[in-house]
Design a protein around this motif. Structure first.
Motif, PDB file in Angstrom:
ATOM      1  N   ASP A  84       0.920  -1.541   0.420  1.00 48.26           N
ATOM      2  CA  ASP A  84       0.209   0.146  -0.106  1.00 48.26           C
ATOM      3  C   ASP A  84       1.158   1.752   0.266  1.00 48.26           C
ATOM      4  OD1 ASP A  84      -2.246  -1.670   0.242  1.00 48.26           O
ATOM      5  OD2 ASP A  84      -2.498  -1.023   1.847  1.00 48.26           O
ATOM      6  N   LEU A  85       1.728   1.220   1.056  1.00 48.31           N
ATOM      7  CA  LEU A  85       2.982   2.477   0.683  1.00 48.31           C
ATOM      8  C   LEU A  85       3.763   2.760  -0.962  1.00 48.31           C
ATOM      9  CD1 LEU A  85       4.768   4.130   2.660  1.00 48.31           C
ATOM     10  CD2 LEU A  85       6.055   2.971   1.813  1.00 48.31           C
ATOM     11  N   ASP A  86       3.199   1.409  -1.428  1.00 46.69           N
ATOM     12  CA  ASP A  86       4.038   1.259  -2.986  1.00 46.69           C
ATOM     13  C   ASP A  86       2.982   2.518  -3.755  1.00 46.69           C
ATOM     14  OD1 ASP A  86       6.364   0.311  -2.462  1.00 46.69           O
ATOM     15  OD2 ASP A  86       6.115  -1.761  -3.294  1.00 46.69           O
ATOM     16  N   THR A  87       1.885   1.776  -3.818  1.00 45.58           N
ATOM     17  CA  THR A  87       1.373   2.400  -4.484  1.00 45.58           C
ATOM     18  C   THR A  87       0.916   4.368  -3.513  1.00 45.58           C
ATOM     19  OG1 THR A  87      -0.635   0.663  -3.869  1.00 45.58           O
ATOM     20  CG2 THR A  87      -2.099   2.195  -5.168  1.00 45.58           C
ATOM     21  N   ALA A  88       1.042   4.450  -2.858  1.00 47.34           N
ATOM     22  CA  ALA A  88       0.803   5.909  -2.589  1.00 47.34           C
ATOM     23  C   ALA A  88       2.053   6.423  -2.939  1.00 47.34           C
ATOM     24  CB  ALA A  88       0.209   5.842  -0.634  1.00 47.34           C
ATOM     25  N   VAL A  89       3.442   6.002  -2.892  1.00 46.67           N
ATOM     26  CA  VAL A  89       4.358   6.561  -3.232  1.00 46.67           C
ATOM     27  C   VAL A  89       4.375   6.654  -4.875  1.00 46.67           C
ATOM     28  CG1 VAL A  89       7.112   6.374  -3.810  1.00 46.67           C
ATOM     29  CG2 VAL A  89       5.610   5.873  -1.493  1.00 46.67           C
ATOM     30  N   THR A  90       3.882   5.648  -6.056  1.00 43.42           N
ATOM     31  CA  THR A  90       3.399   6.057  -7.328  1.00 43.42           C
ATOM     32  C   THR A  90       2.791   7.191  -7.505  1.00 43.42           C
ATOM     33  OG1 THR A  90       3.761   3.410  -7.098  1.00 43.42           O
ATOM     34  CG2 THR A  90       2.989   5.308  -9.440  1.00 43.42           C
ATOM     35  N   ALA A  91       1.673   7.064  -6.277  1.00 44.10           N
ATOM     36  CA  ALA A  91       0.364   8.474  -6.608  1.00 44.10           C
ATOM     37  C   ALA A  91       0.895   9.717  -6.694  1.00 44.10           C
ATOM     38  CB  ALA A  91      -0.444   8.536  -5.859  1.00 44.10           C
ATOM     39  N   ALA A  92       1.764   9.860  -5.302  1.00 46.80           N
ATOM     40  CA  ALA A  92       2.830  10.802  -5.050  1.00 46.80           C
ATOM     41  C   ALA A  92       3.284  11.956  -6.473  1.00 46.80           C
ATOM     42  CB  ALA A  92       3.844  11.259  -3.953  1.00 46.80           C
ATOM     43  N   LYS A  93       4.130  10.579  -7.123  1.00 46.20           N
ATOM     44  CA  LYS A  93       5.578  10.836  -7.616  1.00 46.20           C
ATOM     45  C   LYS A  93       4.790  11.308  -8.560  1.00 46.20           C
ATOM     46  CE  LYS A  93       9.564   8.563  -7.903  1.00 46.20           C
ATOM     47  NZ  LYS A  93      10.490   7.628  -8.415  1.00 46.20           N
ATOM     48  N   ALA A  94       3.870  10.894  -9.218  1.00 46.14           N
ATOM     49  CA  ALA A  94       2.802  11.001 -10.276  1.00 46.14           C
ATOM     50  C   ALA A  94       2.284  12.364 -10.309  1.00 46.14           C
ATOM     51  CB  ALA A  94       1.956  10.221 -10.980  1.00 46.14           C
ATOM     52  N   ALA A  95       2.199  13.098  -9.619  1.00 46.68           N
ATOM     53  CA  ALA A  95       1.228  14.109  -8.848  1.00 46.68           C
ATOM     54  C   ALA A  95       2.781  15.491  -8.753  1.00 46.68           C
ATOM     55  CB  ALA A  95       0.164  14.038  -7.392  1.00 46.68           C
ATOM     56  N   PHE A  96       4.132  15.225  -8.167  1.00 50.04           N
ATOM     57  CA  PHE A  96       4.962  15.302  -8.359  1.00 50.04           C
ATOM     58  C   PHE A  96       5.304  16.803  -8.927  1.00 50.04           C
ATOM     59  CE2 PHE A  96       9.691  17.120  -7.752  1.00 50.04           C
ATOM     60  CZ  PHE A  96       9.834  17.421  -6.152  1.00 50.04           C
TER      61      PHE A  96
END
Ligand code: NAD
Length: 485
Positions: A44-56
């Motif tokens: 779940d952390l991976d999914t959150a980091v992927t979303a945050a990276k895409a928004a950055f």
């Protein structure tokens, strides 16, 4: 169960955690079941980091004066929902409604500071030689993480959320599993304020998520607030993985009371500092070092403390385990020869029999070698240690491995300065029981109360949440300089 099961918040939506592991969320006020919180797996952390990276990319390229508009609206929404947020904080944490509303007011002040960041992050520029300019800019880091404790379910998250995000970072936060509800409501308000999806994400869980944060290659910086034991684990693990880390730990705060202190004011401050938020503040007074003859002040402290009523103007401690730990410290001190002047053990609040309360407790003649004098008790207890000289009192304070706060009560300015200069603590008070620096001043202790450089709030946090870009440019075509040189 009063509320629906808590979910993670990823890419602007509440989503169930993978797996079935979960814990109950119990209100310390009355023992009622509020909700359940998932113990998310690292995926779940991976999914959150992927979303945050895409928004950055888009968020970091949005001008800061536009980014802070979100926080002007967020501040307004915190004000609009002050009472509701306060009730949620009180319910999940156990503090009184008045304390919980004060906590949300502090969130408003923290957000107000973040809205001033455009005024503070201007870089520098100078013509360093003819036609050559050097310039610095504060650049966001990328995806950052915030790991937070139970004792301030909304304020400590807001130590990091507005500053880190206004400065252009995207965040994953790991709330305390004991108080997971308030942060979810903050996520809703951030979205309503216009924060783009993916910029702020929540992953609930325990040490598995904390370890995964420290190890994750997509996370640039880790901020942690909690006990010293875990701060050390997080600081070592995150920096071992070459991440920037600031880890705030526990505390053992001393109040030095001199015989010339104003008795009424000192007594009110000591009582409020040791009992506010049921003693579960990292800035709470835990040990009072009395110098010389201070019996008249101790009498007044007891009188003040007797006005504090559990369930009315004193909240609950977080859970049964904490209640038992605090009572154990009191009993051990009594067995060791200390004198209990006000005893808060075995407190039951009528109608809230399953609540976890400890009454305010004053213990005199505690000696520096007792566990209650050295360790963080984190309950509404003040241990009084007697000394003959100011230097002895300073030595007791400085023998503590912690260094969050210390205060002195005196009317003698020279003596106050003498103590400020010698006390080994990051935040010092003079005639102030809880010396929390208010914005724009930064918050942070010393020694084993903080690992890492800089402070977590105020101007100091700008250095933590950004990196400096230095550019050197040459613009003097009239001098015939080759464009590519
Ligand atoms: P804690 O250290 O138990 O937990 C803090 C966070 O770490 C939580 O999110 C928790 O899930 C996680 N965690 C717990 N055990 C872990 C482990 N073994 N490995 C990895 N992660 C783990 O702290 P707490 O009980 O929630 O909060 C109270 C403590 O926080 C007190 O010591 C208090 O002094 C401290 N605190 C310090 C400050 C400060 O500014 N210095 C501010 C608030 C609270």
């Amino acid at each position: 169960m009063k509320y629906a099961p808590v979910q993670n918040y990823i890419n602007g939506r509440f989503v169930p955690a993978a797996g079935n592991k979960k814990m109950d969320v119990i209100s310390p006020l009355d023992g009622n079941l509020l909700s359940t919180v998932p113990m998310s797996p690292a995926s779940d952390l991976d999914t959150a980091v992927t979303a945050a990276k895409a928004a950055f990319p888009a968020w970091s390229k949005t001008p800061i004066k536009e980014r802070v508009q979100v926080f002007f609206r967020y501040k307004y929404l915190l004000e609009k929902h002050l009472r509701e947020l306060g009730e949620l904080v009180s319910e999940e944490n156990g503090k009184t409604i008045g304390e919980a509303i004060a906590e949300v007011e502090k969130c408003i002040e923290l957000t107000e500071f973040a809205t001033s960041l455009p005024q503070l992050v201007t870089g520098e520029v100078l013509e360093v030689s003819k036609g050559v300019e050097c310039r610095t800019e504060h650049v966001p880091l990328g995806v950052v993480a915030s790991i937070v404790p139970f004792n301030f379910p909304s304020m400590v998250p807001n130590w990091t959320i507005p500053n880190a995000i206004a400065l252009g970072n995207c965040m994953v936060i790991k709330p305390s599993e004991k108080v997971p509800l308030s942060v979810g409501r903050l996520a809703e308000l951030l979205k309503e304020a216009g924060l783009p999806d993916g910029v702020f994400n929540i992953v609930h869980g325990d040490s598995e998520i904390v370890n995964a944060i420290c190890d994750h290659p997509g996370i640039e910086a880790v901020s942690f607030v909690g006990s010293t034991k875990v701060a050390k684990i997080v600081y070592q693990r995150a920096t071992h993985n070459y991440k920037r880390c600031l880890a705030l730990g526990g505390a053992k705060n001393h109040l030095l009371v001199l015989p010339d202190a104003k008795a009424d004011m000192t007594a009110q401050n000591v009582a409020a500092s040791m009992s506010g938020c049921a003693g579960q503040r990292c800035m709470a007074a835990s040990a009072m070092v009395g110098v010389g003859s201070i019996d008249h002040i101790i009498d007044k402290i007891c009188a003040e403390v007797l006005k504090i009523v559990p369930g009315e103007n004193l909240g609950a401690v977080i859970n049964k385990e904490s209640q038992q730990r605090i009572e154990r410290y009191i009993t051990e001190a009594e067995r060791g020869g200390a004198k209990i002047l006000v005893d808060g053990r075995n407190t039951v609040v009528a109608g809230k029999e399953k609540g976890t309360y400890v009454g305010p407790t004053v213990i005199d003649h505690v000696t520096p070698d007792m566990a209650i004098a050295k360790e963080e008790v984190f309950g509404p207890v003040i241990s009084i240690i007697r000394t003959n000289t100011v230097d002895e009192a300073i030595a007791i304070e400085n023998a503590s491995p912690y260094g969050n706060a210390a205060s002195v009560f005196t009317q003698n300015g020279g003596m106050a300065r003498y103590i400020i200069d010698r006390a080994s603590a990051g935040m010092i008070g003079v005639n102030v029981g809880v010396p929390v620096p208010r914005e724009p001043f930064s918050f942070g202790g010393w020694n084993e109360s903080k690992f890492g450089v800089g402070d977590i709030t105020g101007k100091s946090s700008i250095e933590f949440w950004t990196k400096l870009k230095k550019s050197t440019t040459k613009w003097n075509p009239e001098a015939g300089v080759n464009w590519m040189s």
